[in-house]
Motif scaffolding. Sequence first.
Motif, PDB file in Angstrom:
ATOM      1  N   ASN A  55      -5.681  -1.425   8.299  1.00  0.00           N
ATOM      2  CA  ASN A  55      -6.694  -1.374   7.243  1.00  0.00           C
ATOM      3  C   ASN A  55      -6.358  -2.318   6.105  1.00  0.00           C
ATOM      4  O   ASN A  55      -7.198  -2.596   5.249  1.00  0.00           O
ATOM      5  CB  ASN A  55      -6.869   0.041   6.733  1.00  0.00           C
ATOM      6  CG  ASN A  55      -7.594   0.882   7.758  1.00  0.00           C
ATOM      7  OD1 ASN A  55      -8.588   0.438   8.320  1.00  0.00           O
ATOM      8  ND2 ASN A  55      -7.080   2.059   8.036  1.00  0.00           N
ATOM      9  N   SER A  56      -5.146  -2.779   6.055  1.00  0.00           N
ATOM     10  CA  SER A  56      -4.763  -3.922   5.215  1.00  0.00           C
ATOM     11  C   SER A  56      -4.896  -3.691   3.723  1.00  0.00           C
ATOM     12  O   SER A  56      -5.204  -4.616   2.980  1.00  0.00           O
ATOM     13  CB  SER A  56      -5.594  -5.168   5.569  1.00  0.00           C
ATOM     14  OG  SER A  56      -5.666  -5.339   6.940  1.00  0.00           O
ATOM     15  N   CYS A  57      -4.690  -2.455   3.263  1.00  0.00           N
ATOM     16  CA  CYS A  57      -4.802  -2.208   1.824  1.00  0.00           C
ATOM     17  C   CYS A  57      -3.771  -3.015   1.046  1.00  0.00           C
ATOM     18  O   CYS A  57      -3.952  -3.287  -0.130  1.00  0.00           O
ATOM     19  CB  CYS A  57      -4.636  -0.724   1.529  1.00  0.00           C
ATOM     20  SG  CYS A  57      -5.829   0.262   2.426  1.00  0.00           S
ATOM     21  N   SER A  99       1.316  -3.911   4.353  1.00  0.00           N
ATOM     22  CA  SER A  99       0.316  -2.882   4.667  1.00  0.00           C
ATOM     23  C   SER A  99       0.890  -1.943   5.718  1.00  0.00           C
ATOM     24  O   SER A  99       1.537  -2.402   6.658  1.00  0.00           O
ATOM     25  CB  SER A  99      -0.964  -3.488   5.243  1.00  0.00           C
ATOM     26  OG  SER A  99      -1.510  -4.457   4.390  1.00  0.00           O
ATOM     27  N   GLY A 100       0.595  -0.658   5.559  1.00  0.00           N
ATOM     28  CA  GLY A 100       1.097   0.326   6.507  1.00  0.00           C
ATOM     29  C   GLY A 100       0.300   0.401   7.803  1.00  0.00           C
ATOM     30  O   GLY A 100       0.715   1.027   8.766  1.00  0.00           O
ATOM     31  N   CYS A 101      -0.884  -0.231   7.823  1.00  0.00           N
ATOM     32  CA  CYS A 101      -1.669  -0.295   9.060  1.00  0.00           C
ATOM     33  C   CYS A 101      -2.724  -1.377   8.917  1.00  0.00           C
ATOM     34  O   CYS A 101      -2.867  -1.985   7.860  1.00  0.00           O
ATOM     35  CB  CYS A 101      -2.326   1.057   9.382  1.00  0.00           C
ATOM     36  SG  CYS A 101      -3.799   1.406   8.404  1.00  0.00           S
ATOM     37  N   LEU A 130      -3.458   7.474   7.539  1.00  0.00           N
ATOM     38  CA  LEU A 130      -3.855   6.476   8.534  1.00  0.00           C
ATOM     39  C   LEU A 130      -2.696   5.569   8.938  1.00  0.00           C
ATOM     40  O   LEU A 130      -2.802   4.784   9.870  1.00  0.00           O
ATOM     41  CB  LEU A 130      -4.986   5.608   7.971  1.00  0.00           C
ATOM     42  CG  LEU A 130      -6.245   6.360   7.541  1.00  0.00           C
ATOM     43  CD1 LEU A 130      -7.182   5.434   6.782  1.00  0.00           C
ATOM     44  CD2 LEU A 130      -6.943   6.956   8.749  1.00  0.00           C
ATOM     45  N   ALA A 131      -1.591   5.680   8.234  1.00  0.00           N
ATOM     46  CA  ALA A 131      -0.512   4.702   8.384  1.00  0.00           C
ATOM     47  C   ALA A 131       0.116   4.722   9.768  1.00  0.00           C
ATOM     48  O   ALA A 131       0.252   5.768  10.394  1.00  0.00           O
ATOM     49  CB  ALA A 131       0.562   4.975   7.338  1.00  0.00           C
ATOM     50  N   CYS A 162       0.856  -1.180   0.000  1.00  0.00           N
ATOM     51  CA  CYS A 162       0.000   0.000   0.000  1.00  0.00           C
ATOM     52  C   CYS A 162       0.899   1.239   0.000  1.00  0.00           C
ATOM     53  O   CYS A 162       2.100   1.120   0.195  1.00  0.00           O
ATOM     54  CB  CYS A 162      -0.896  -0.020   1.226  1.00  0.00           C
ATOM     55  SG  CYS A 162      -0.016   0.454   2.718  1.00  0.00           S
ATOM     56  N   PRO A 163       0.353   2.445  -0.191  1.00  0.00           N
ATOM     57  CA  PRO A 163       1.215   3.634  -0.207  1.00  0.00           C
ATOM     58  C   PRO A 163       1.876   3.905   1.151  1.00  0.00           C
ATOM     59  O   PRO A 163       2.944   4.518   1.202  1.00  0.00           O
ATOM     60  CB  PRO A 163       0.261   4.777  -0.567  1.00  0.00           C
ATOM     61  CG  PRO A 163      -0.921   4.116  -1.186  1.00  0.00           C
ATOM     62  CD  PRO A 163      -1.031   2.768  -0.548  1.00  0.00           C
ATOM     63  N   GLY A 164       1.241   3.461   2.238  1.00  0.00           N
ATOM     64  CA  GLY A 164       1.873   3.558   3.551  1.00  0.00           C
ATOM     65  C   GLY A 164       2.148   4.978   4.011  1.00  0.00           C
ATOM     66  O   GLY A 164       1.607   5.952   3.485  1.00  0.00           O
TER      67      GLY A 164
HETATM   68  S1  SF4 Z   1      -3.074  -0.122   4.842  1.00  0.00           S
HETATM   69 FE1  SF4 Z   1      -3.195   1.657   6.158  1.00  0.00          FE
HETATM   70  S2  SF4 Z   1      -1.378   2.804   5.617  1.00  0.00           S
HETATM   71 FE2  SF4 Z   1      -1.715   1.419   3.954  1.00  0.00          FE
HETATM   72  S3  SF4 Z   1      -2.954   2.598   2.494  1.00  0.00           S
HETATM   73 FE3  SF4 Z   1      -4.341   1.389   3.766  1.00  0.00          FE
HETATM   74  S4  SF4 Z   1      -4.940   2.805   5.349  1.00  0.00           S
HETATM   75 FE4  SF4 Z   1      -3.083   3.652   4.434  1.00  0.00          FE
END
Ligand code: SF4
Lengths: 566, 178
Positions: A460-462, A456-458, A423-424, A415-417
């Motif tokens: 939210n698991s994108c 994933s940066g958080c 939100l990261a 994800c962009p993180g």
């Molecule tokens: S996983 Fe978290 S940090 Fe990554 S894009 Fe989704 S919301 Fe943002």
Amino acid sequence: MYLYDEIDQRLVDERVAQFRDQTRRFLAGELSEDDFRPLRLQNGLYIQRFAPMLRIAIPYGFLASRQLRALACIARKWDRGYGHFSTRQNIQFNWPKLEDVPDILAKLATVQMHAIQTSGNCIRNTTTDHFAGTAPDEIVDPLVWCEIIRQWSTFHPEFAYLPRKFKIAVSGSESDRAATRVHDIGLQATRDAAGKVGFRVLAGGGLGRTPLLGAVMREFMPWQHLLTYLEAILRVYNRYGRRDNKYRARIKILVKELTPDVFRAQVEDEWSHLQGSASTLTADEVQRVEQRFTRPGYRKSDALSPGYVLALSRDKAFSNWVRRNVQPHKVAGYAAVTLSLKKTGAPPGDATADQMDAIADLADRFSFSELRVSHEQNLILADVRQTDLFDLWQQARALGLATPNIGLITNIIACPGGDFCSLANAKSIPVAEALQRRFDDLDYLHDIGELDLNISGCMNSCGHHHIGHIGILGVDKQGAEYYQISIGGAQGNQAALGKVLGPSVSQAEVPDVIERLIELYLERRDSEEERFIDVVRRIGIEPFKEYVYGNHHQPAASPRRQLATA
Amino acid sequence: MATIISRRQVLADNWQLLKRAADGSIEIPSDGDVIVPLSTWLEQRDALVKRTGQLGVWLEGSDDPALLVADLEHFALIAVHFQQFTDGRGYSIARLLRARYGWQRELRAVGDVLRDQLFYLSSCGFNTFALRADQNVQAAMTAFEDFSEAYQGSVERPQPLFRRRSLIQHEDTQKAAI
Ligand code: SF4
């Protein structure tokens, strides 16, 4: 590619006008931030760490070359010359100005594109298998069904303010390449005993903080009833899904709290009233949608051309690329080619405007002017003649798009993180880059073989870290960026959620930990055929845990380099 | 005098929406048109039907409209209260009242009701709207024209677009021929 008719076009144009007026009122102070937020979200516009982020829909991942050129134009004119292809088969721009967004949407509408419902608590872009329409094992063409669902869900008046976002995935074959088990609703084409076509309907799957696999609602639902059944599920969710806590608001929590059996009974009760209503699909409509898709005009060719076979035997780099980045096709003499957006040093999924234009040219020349975005954040030319592969490879290589790493550890999904996303907990792009550098040796890379690595940066698991063979999740440890590593996740028919390996580690330690996982895998695998994920399934997570964390344990001799204890 | 949008016109509103006080009590005037909470209707139906003046009932998003099925004849109006416009439960309640329970009289959206949700609200069967106090009622009237078509069936036009598409295109070609 589905071609809009006059009504499809008019609706998108009217949406642009509507959002232009809403933006104007917001900028004039007539619409408060709170009242505007859901409106802009349903037009793809987030407020991010540095600037707004605009997410543009690429319905079921399909893109025509003229559309890709329009995206390149947007990147140049309104952004900083690049875009990011996401795991949701969308493209995101990170630097547009709020006041320019109506113009960007108007530009998109000229090529039958939009940003409708790419964010917000509504029904999102329906996704499918990126080889849809070319795979030999399809029962139905999932694109047709995705488009039918796209139309049904676009501006659905009852379901625009759901408890939370809602994602539907369609698989056209029994083999699930669309991750149907980890979506709010998963639809898998199947046949009943009499050979009639329908769908297995799953509900309540999802990743995020509480990863769950979907429960079966119906083993077989005849296609005619698909929309009314979706309506029944959505209505039960809209009425009873939790709205008090956004972390408990996805449908998976409702299904879990009620139990799948109780939830299914409620859906069936609702559906008993909707069954046979006006939304029941007709064969005419399915045919109409089918006929509005352009289809490639394949030419007759031999299954194997002599020139191609010769090139394969002469050029190792070419044959490496074919082995990793070229997939078989149902039509003899054709192949599907993945252009890698995972070159070391470039953020996974990013493409510059110049690359987009060049890729559009490749699509025109080699693949009927169409391409697809994979949820692994690469671009696919799905209908390439085998005799053109060598030419295409040379051109793609010159553009930096021929990294032969599809399915390998460096084909990282991220994800962009923290570099972009507000939100990261932690950054993902530098972690991806460090890993790509660590595994830069091609022979080593191919020796490791198939491996999905997701970041994933958080929560939210994108980046879908739960279903990576190796998953990396950014966590916050007393204000510092740390990473939790899990192994054993998988997508597809054998979908599984990864298990956490142990305490989280710092950014600098991540490549070491991953390398130790790989070392143990290479050490313990039965043969080259046994993939990383197979070994994890066979021997379990414990040996990996011990090998990474157990400091009194003597690490196995490294096949490659001696590591400090992680 | 408060105003409402009714069948796409701005009208004076004669209804009084009654709410319970903090202690749960509710005062019901002996005449005039009133809208009472669902729970008040369930508790005091006998007294309420004897009143002069018209009677309406209002539901929260969490209320079940099925509780009213046997009582519909007593009401001139049903209202659905939106605590927040982002709470979409009221849309499903409206669809159920219209399509399943056969409610044909006035269906009113009250509470956090804003210009930008009017199109969807009206598609789901609401036909009167008591907008939030800060909204410009006159300007809001254009919201009903935001879209000229919809893929889904609505309460006013139950057939989804796919069942009408060939007819529409047929009309268009006829127009073009003239
Ligand atoms: S996983 Fe978290 S940090 Fe990554 S894009 Fe989704 S919301 Fe943002």
